[in-house]
Design a protein around this motif. Structure first.
Motif, mmCIF file in Angstrom:
data_model
loop_
_atom_site.group_PDB
_atom_site.id
_atom_site.type_symbol
_atom_site.label_atom_id
_atom_site.label_comp_id
_atom_site.label_asym_id
_atom_site.label_seq_id
_atom_site.Cartn_x
_atom_site.Cartn_y
_atom_site.Cartn_z
ATOM 1 N N GLY A 1 8.579 10.393 -18.353
ATOM 2 C CA GLY A 1 8.545 11.323 -17.234
ATOM 3 C C GLY A 1 8.497 10.670 -15.870
ATOM 4 O O GLY A 1 8.228 11.341 -14.875
ATOM 5 N N LEU A 2 8.753 9.371 -15.792
ATOM 6 C CA LEU A 2 8.784 8.665 -14.510
ATOM 7 C C LEU A 2 10.245 8.601 -14.063
ATOM 8 O O LEU A 2 10.914 7.586 -14.184
ATOM 9 N N GLU B 1 0.815 -1.215 0.000
ATOM 10 C CA GLU B 1 0.000 0.000 0.000
ATOM 11 C C GLU B 1 0.852 1.270 0.000
ATOM 12 O O GLU B 1 0.546 2.234 -0.710
ATOM 13 N N GLN B 2 1.934 1.275 0.764
ATOM 14 C CA GLN B 2 2.801 2.458 0.826
ATOM 15 C C GLN B 2 3.466 2.714 -0.535
ATOM 16 O O GLN B 2 3.489 3.845 -1.018
ATOM 17 N N ARG B 3 3.975 1.666 -1.152
ATOM 18 C CA ARG B 3 4.605 1.813 -2.472
ATOM 19 C C ARG B 3 3.570 2.256 -3.513
ATOM 20 O O ARG B 3 3.838 3.127 -4.332
ATOM 21 N N ASP B 4 2.368 1.655 -3.458
ATOM 22 C CA ASP B 4 1.315 2.045 -4.404
ATOM 23 C C ASP B 4 0.981 3.528 -4.256
ATOM 24 O O ASP B 4 0.807 4.231 -5.258
ATOM 25 N N GLY B 5 0.923 4.007 -3.027
ATOM 26 C CA GLY B 5 0.668 5.427 -2.784
ATOM 27 C C GLY B 5 1.768 6.292 -3.385
ATOM 28 O O GLY B 5 1.492 7.344 -3.970
ATOM 29 N N GLY C 1 2.992 12.514 -7.257
ATOM 30 C CA GLY C 1 3.682 13.314 -8.264
ATOM 31 C C GLY C 1 5.083 12.828 -8.577
ATOM 32 O O GLY C 1 5.640 13.166 -9.624
ATOM 33 N N ASP C 2 5.690 12.026 -7.692
ATOM 34 C CA ASP C 2 7.023 11.466 -7.966
ATOM 35 C C ASP C 2 6.990 10.506 -9.154
ATOM 36 O O ASP C 2 8.006 10.318 -9.825
ATOM 37 N N PHE C 3 5.840 9.871 -9.380
ATOM 38 C CA PHE C 3 5.729 8.898 -10.462
ATOM 39 C C PHE C 3 4.566 9.265 -11.396
ATOM 40 O O PHE C 3 4.692 10.127 -12.228
ATOM 41 N N PHE C 4 3.428 8.586 -11.260
ATOM 42 C CA PHE C 4 2.335 8.726 -12.224
ATOM 43 C C PHE C 4 1.478 9.979 -12.052
ATOM 44 O O PHE C 4 0.769 10.350 -12.974
ATOM 45 N N ASP C 5 1.496 10.596 -10.881
ATOM 46 C CA ASP C 5 0.700 11.788 -10.605
ATOM 47 C C ASP C 5 -0.770 11.539 -10.982
ATOM 48 O O ASP C 5 -1.356 12.218 -11.835
#
Length: 177
Positions: free
Chosen positions: A147-148, A64-68, A73-77
């Motif tokens: 952009g990831l 859950e933490q990684r999915d969050g 904005g650090d990844f998929f935003d």
């Protein structure tokens, strides 16, 4: 020739990915909410028009933490860019059951061409009389191209998250009336 519409059989389909973690192992994830539709000439997928969309908020890596973090904005935003999309631009037949699917992948606000290897499993009728078509899809993209770019340096050298993202999917489509 008459066109045929195909829609996703979500109960028999999955979209997964793998990426290196700490340069020593892979983390696997997927999307639990996505759509795929195709338009073919008859039952011939060699010239199909294919569209795919994944709900970024449905990303699942069993943490859950990684999915969050992936939704942030650090990844998929996910708040600004809630969907990943693919639209086919062409298909090249490699053999009777292998094709190269060419199209435009959009992640966040970046659209780039990608090539995917498609293994066509065939067409058959299920026990309820519905016509289904099955596919295995594999590909690789560089996540930074979309952009990831988030990463963290490791004490031992190298980076926490690999650049290459492997795509592995099983798709079953149902012919529409």
């Amino acid at each position: 020739m008459e066109t045929t519409k195909w829609a996703l059989d979500a109960m028999h389909s999955e979209i997964n990915f793998k990426v290196k973690h700490m340069m020593i192992a892979n983390v696997t994830g997927g999307f639990t909410k996505f759509t795929v539709d195709a338009v073919t000439e008859g039952d011939d997928f060699s010239k199909a028009k294919i569209n795919f969309s994944a709900d970024v908020n449905s990303i699942n890596t069993n943490n859950e933490q990684r999915d969050g973090h992936l939704k942030s904005g650090d990844f998929f935003d996910a708040e600004k860019f809630p969907h990943i999309k693919f639209e086919s631009t062409g298909i090249t037949k490699k053999s009777n059951d292998e094709f190269e699917l060419i199209g435009n992948l959009t992640v966040k606000d970046v659209t780039k061409p990608v090539n995917l290897l498609v293994n066509f499993g065939g067409i058959g009728k299920d026990p309820y009389g519905n016509t289904k078509a099955g596919f295995t899809i594999d590909g690789k993209i560089n996540r930074k191209d979309f952009g990831l770019t988030w990463n963290a340096a490791l004490e031992t050298g190298g980076m926490l998250v690999g650049e290459e993202l492997k795509i592995q999917s099983e798709i079953q489509l149902a012919k529409q009336a």
